[in-house]
Scaffold this active site. Structure first.
Site, short mmCIF file in Angstrom:
data_model
loop_
_atom_site.label_atom_id
_atom_site.label_comp_id
_atom_site.label_asym_id
_atom_site.label_seq_id
_atom_site.Cartn_x
_atom_site.Cartn_y
_atom_site.Cartn_z
N SER A 83 0.82 -1.22 0.00
CA SER A 83 0.00 0.00 0.00
C SER A 83 0.85 1.27 0.00
O SER A 83 0.33 2.35 -0.27
CB SER A 83 -0.93 0.01 1.22
OG SER A 83 -1.85 -1.06 1.17
N GLY B 215 -2.74 3.69 -3.96
CA GLY B 215 -3.26 4.60 -4.98
C GLY B 215 -4.76 4.84 -4.91
O GLY B 215 -5.45 4.52 -3.95
N CYS C 97 -9.52 -2.24 3.17
CA CYS C 97 -8.82 -1.01 2.79
C CYS C 97 -9.20 -0.59 1.37
O CYS C 97 -10.34 -0.23 1.12
CB CYS C 97 -7.32 -1.19 2.97
SG CYS C 97 -6.42 0.37 3.12
N GLN D 204 -13.05 0.35 -0.75
CA GLN D 204 -13.30 1.46 -1.66
C GLN D 204 -13.69 0.97 -3.06
O GLN D 204 -14.61 1.52 -3.68
CB GLN D 204 -12.05 2.33 -1.74
CG GLN D 204 -11.63 2.93 -0.39
CD GLN D 204 -10.17 3.30 -0.35
OE1 GLN D 204 -9.51 3.41 -1.38
NE2 GLN D 204 -9.63 3.50 0.85
N ASN E 168 -3.63 2.19 6.95
CA ASN E 168 -2.68 2.79 6.01
C ASN E 168 -3.43 3.08 4.72
O ASN E 168 -3.50 2.23 3.83
CB ASN E 168 -1.50 1.85 5.75
CG ASN E 168 -0.62 2.35 4.63
OD1 ASN E 168 -0.56 3.54 4.37
ND2 ASN E 168 0.05 1.44 3.94
N GLY F 296 -4.98 6.55 2.04
CA GLY F 296 -5.11 7.97 1.76
C GLY F 296 -6.43 8.35 1.12
O GLY F 296 -6.66 9.52 0.80
N TYR F 297 -7.30 7.34 0.87
CA TYR F 297 -8.62 7.58 0.30
C TYR F 297 -9.66 6.99 1.25
O TYR F 297 -9.36 6.10 2.05
CB TYR F 297 -8.74 6.92 -1.07
CG TYR F 297 -7.89 7.58 -2.13
CD1 TYR F 297 -8.44 8.48 -3.04
CD2 TYR F 297 -6.53 7.32 -2.22
CE1 TYR F 297 -7.66 9.09 -4.01
CE2 TYR F 297 -5.74 7.93 -3.17
CZ TYR F 297 -6.31 8.82 -4.07
OH TYR F 297 -5.52 9.44 -5.02
N HIS G 224 -7.03 -2.65 8.73
CA HIS G 224 -6.43 -3.95 8.49
C HIS G 224 -6.70 -4.88 9.66
O HIS G 224 -6.00 -4.83 10.67
CB HIS G 224 -4.92 -3.81 8.27
CG HIS G 224 -4.57 -3.27 6.92
ND1 HIS G 224 -4.29 -4.10 5.84
CD2 HIS G 224 -4.48 -2.02 6.46
CE1 HIS G 224 -4.03 -3.36 4.78
NE2 HIS G 224 -4.14 -2.09 5.13
N GLU H 162 -6.01 -7.99 9.95
CA GLU H 162 -4.87 -8.89 10.22
C GLU H 162 -3.81 -8.21 11.06
O GLU H 162 -3.08 -8.85 11.82
CB GLU H 162 -4.28 -9.38 8.91
CG GLU H 162 -3.40 -8.41 8.16
CD GLU H 162 -4.13 -7.26 7.50
OE1 GLU H 162 -3.46 -6.36 7.00
OE2 GLU H 162 -5.38 -7.26 7.48
#
Length: 353
Positions: free
Chosen positions: A45, A217, A242, A246, A284, A286-287, A323, A325
């Site tokens: 990521s 991304g 994550c 999205q 972790n 950014g979107y 996450h 895990e």
């Protein structure tokens, strides 16, 4: 005399010490984790990003490959207050620039106040401030990395065997290894497919559940994965982590947006709206999901109310933004993988629409 320079999009150039030489550029982000540096540095990521560690000493328990989340270091470069020799030598062996002896508190504060930004690094005996600035100026926004999935995905299908309890088709958009092991440890056979797999590729697996992984991304650039979700919506149980959350949301009619600096670290509090319990999570990204479409919000971030969990009983969908895990921890939310396999128990054979 400094032998490393960090150029920021706000016009500043910071001096540092080179621990692994090179020149590179990427989106500047940070993590607040005080352990798990091996996991962070091998997390796909972080592709196309420069990772700053807020904890001052990175490397105090060495480097062990069994902790890695992928086969290589994923950020374009790494920044710390101080790297131990073990970590510096590891990064140098991977040809990943690394710099330290810099005020990482200042960097983290800058990102928190101004958002994730373009950054350039020049490190080594011949490095100049101008080199770092040139790298920063050539840095592309994350949304412009349209083929980033190809950098982090398997190129051919692979199978990780469990005990045959269920067949999981995992779209590898940059999957962490511990996601796969969390499923195989529960008996699932995990069929890892490339990020650009087709609905026909998934149907060939005849899975009990479709799983969309984490990854780097802009989720809107993972068009093929969205097409797979759309093809099996309502026909095949689905799960996502994550980026996977999205991608699934976008494919089902929702939308996403870029965050100022994202959620990064191992201490993000998440509240479950049904149980009212709060768990600590590793994150972790950014979107984030903006419009949830047909999915119901089940969990939210305590700090900013962003969407952390979604589901739909009608569509047999369950997703998490964080996450579960969580290597190296915390492990408050490992039960998510049990819920995924519960979805798979009554899944009928499927065919692509």
């Amino acid at each position: 005399m400094s032998d490393a320079y960090i150029a920021l999009a706000d016009g500043r150039v910071l001096e540092a010490r080179a621990r692994s030489p090179g020149r590179t550029r990427g989106e500047l982000v940070f993590t607040t984790a005080y352990t798990g540096y091996e996991e962070s540095l091998t997390d796909p990521s972080y592709a196309e990003q420069i990772l700053t560690f807020s904890y001052p000493l990175i490397g105090n328990y060495g480097v062990r490959s069994e902790r890695f989340e992928s086969d290589s270091v994923q950020p374009r470069a790494a920044i710390a207050r101080e790297f131990t020799d073990d970590v510096a030598e590891w990064l140098a062996g991977e040809d990943v620039p690394a710099v330290d002896h810099v005020d990482t508190r200042e960097i983290v504060t800058t990102v928190r106040e101004e958002g994730a930004m373009a950054c350039g690094i020049a490190a080594g005996p011949d490095a100049t401030p101008e080199d770092a600035v040139a790298e920063m100026e050539a840095c592309k926004p994350m949304s412009d990395h349209v083929d980033i999935g190809a950098q982090v995905s398997v190129s051919e299908p692979t199978v990780h065997e469990g005990d045959g309890v269920a067949d999981v088709a995992l779209l590898d958009c940059g999957a962490k290894g511990s996601i796969i092991s969390s499923l195989t440890e529960r008996g699932a056979d995990v069929h890892v497919l490339p990020y650009d797999a087709t609905p026909e590729d998934v149907a060939d697996v005849d899975p009990d559940v479709l799983f969309v992984s984490n990854g780097p991304g802009d989720p809107e650039n993972f068009v093929a994965a969205q097409e797979v979700v759309d093809a099996f919506a309502g026909e095949l149980p689905m799960a996502g982590i994550c980026l996977g959350q999205q991608v699934i949301t976008s494919a089902l009619g929702g939308s996403t947006e870029k965050m100022a600096f994202g959620h990064r670290g191992v201490n993000q509090p998440v509240r479950d709206l049904r149980s009212e319990k709060v768990v600590m999570t590793t994150q972790n990204h950014g979107y984030t999901v903006d419009d949830t479409g047909p999915l119901e919000v089940t969990q939210v971030n305590v700090n900013d109310d962003t969407v952390e969990g979604l589901d739909s009983q009608e569509l047999d969908v369950i997703t998490r933004q964080y996450h579960p895990e969580a290597n190296p921890g915390p492990h408050d939310s490992l039960g998510f993988f049990d819920e995924v396999l519960e979805l798979a128990e009554a899944a009928p054979p499927v065919a692509a629409d």
